[in-house]
Design an enzyme around this catalytic site. Structure first.
Site, mmCIF file in Angstrom:
data_model
loop_
_atom_site.group_PDB
_atom_site.id
_atom_site.type_symbol
_atom_site.label_atom_id
_atom_site.label_comp_id
_atom_site.label_asym_id
_atom_site.label_seq_id
_atom_site.Cartn_x
_atom_site.Cartn_y
_atom_site.Cartn_z
ATOM 1 N N SER A 1 17.888 7.772 34.322
ATOM 2 C CA SER A 1 17.797 8.906 33.423
ATOM 3 C C SER A 1 17.080 10.072 34.101
ATOM 4 O O SER A 1 17.525 10.567 35.123
ATOM 5 C CB SER A 1 17.118 8.450 32.122
ATOM 6 O OG SER A 1 17.140 9.455 31.149
ATOM 7 N N HIS B 1 22.884 9.368 32.947
ATOM 8 C CA HIS B 1 23.537 9.443 31.637
ATOM 9 C C HIS B 1 23.161 10.762 30.986
ATOM 10 O O HIS B 1 22.377 11.541 31.517
ATOM 11 C CB HIS B 1 23.170 8.241 30.753
ATOM 12 C CG HIS B 1 21.732 8.197 30.330
ATOM 13 N ND1 HIS B 1 21.262 7.279 29.440
ATOM 14 C CD2 HIS B 1 20.652 8.952 30.665
ATOM 15 C CE1 HIS B 1 19.965 7.464 29.243
ATOM 16 N NE2 HIS B 1 19.571 8.484 29.980
#
Length: 201
Positions: free
Chosen positions: A100, A125
């Site tokens: 992330s 993501h």
């Protein structure tokens, strides 16, 4: 029981005797660590260290070691922006996990100076939301802000990986985990470490 911050001898320029100070010697060697979730506290610490070390000597590179599951977007962007702002090159080294915002900070290192250890995992993501906590009227405002943040993150990944927009956008639709070699092929890191080359001297 925590040991605390060790005292180390440090001699200021022009002084004869070293004094014992509560300082992490690794920071003096310009080695920084992101080993937790990204939040405002660690972001402020890293930003402060990068700025301080840059003022102290703007010619010596900084090394940011990352083992982070990600975290808050705005503090992560703060770290990224500071890495671009300070004069020294910032090497990023993934050891363990850069997921992330951790992978976003990893890709923000100086191009050609981003490295992953052989067994590291990298995950990208799209930014998450807290819709379940919001009132109905706040959904629209939060959705607009989320879209702006996603565009910002996507643009940076496109610029720093060299991948086309459609590939990055598609990858950010879901959690995409990569090995170190896959991350290198994807342009997130430039090198996969295989042995100690003595570069940190």
């Amino acid at each position: 029981m925590p040991i605390g911050v060790p005292k180390v001898p440090f001699r200021s320029p022009g002084e004869e005797d070293a004094v014992w100070v509560d300082v992490n010697r690794l920071h003096r060697e310009r080695l920084l660590f992101l080993g937790q979730e990204v939040d405002s506290e660690i972001s402020n610490q890293l930003v402060g260290l990068m700025v301080y070390l840059s003022i102290e000597d703007d010619t010596r590179d900084l090394y940011l070691f990352i083992n982070s599951p990600g975290g808050w977007v705005i503090p992560g962007l703060t770290i990224y922006d500071t890495m671009q702002f300070v004069p020294p090159d910032v090497h990023t080294i993934c050891m363990g996990l850069a997921a992330s915002m951790g992978s976003f900070i990893l890709v923000g290192g100086e191009i050609t100076k981003r490295l992953a250890f052989p067994h590291a995992r990298i995950m990208i993501h799209q930014p998450a939301s807290s819709f379940y906590e919001a009132q109905a009227g706040e959904f629209i405002l939060e959705a607009e802000e989320l879209l702006k943040l996603r565009e910002t993150l996507t643009r940076v990944y496109v610029q720093r990986t060299g991948n086309p927009l459609w590939i990055v956008s598609e990858d950010m639709e879901r959690d995409v985990f990569m090995s170190a070699t896959e991350a290198q092929a994807h342009g997130i890191v430039d090198l996969v470490a295989v042995e100690n080359t003595g570069d940190f001297a």
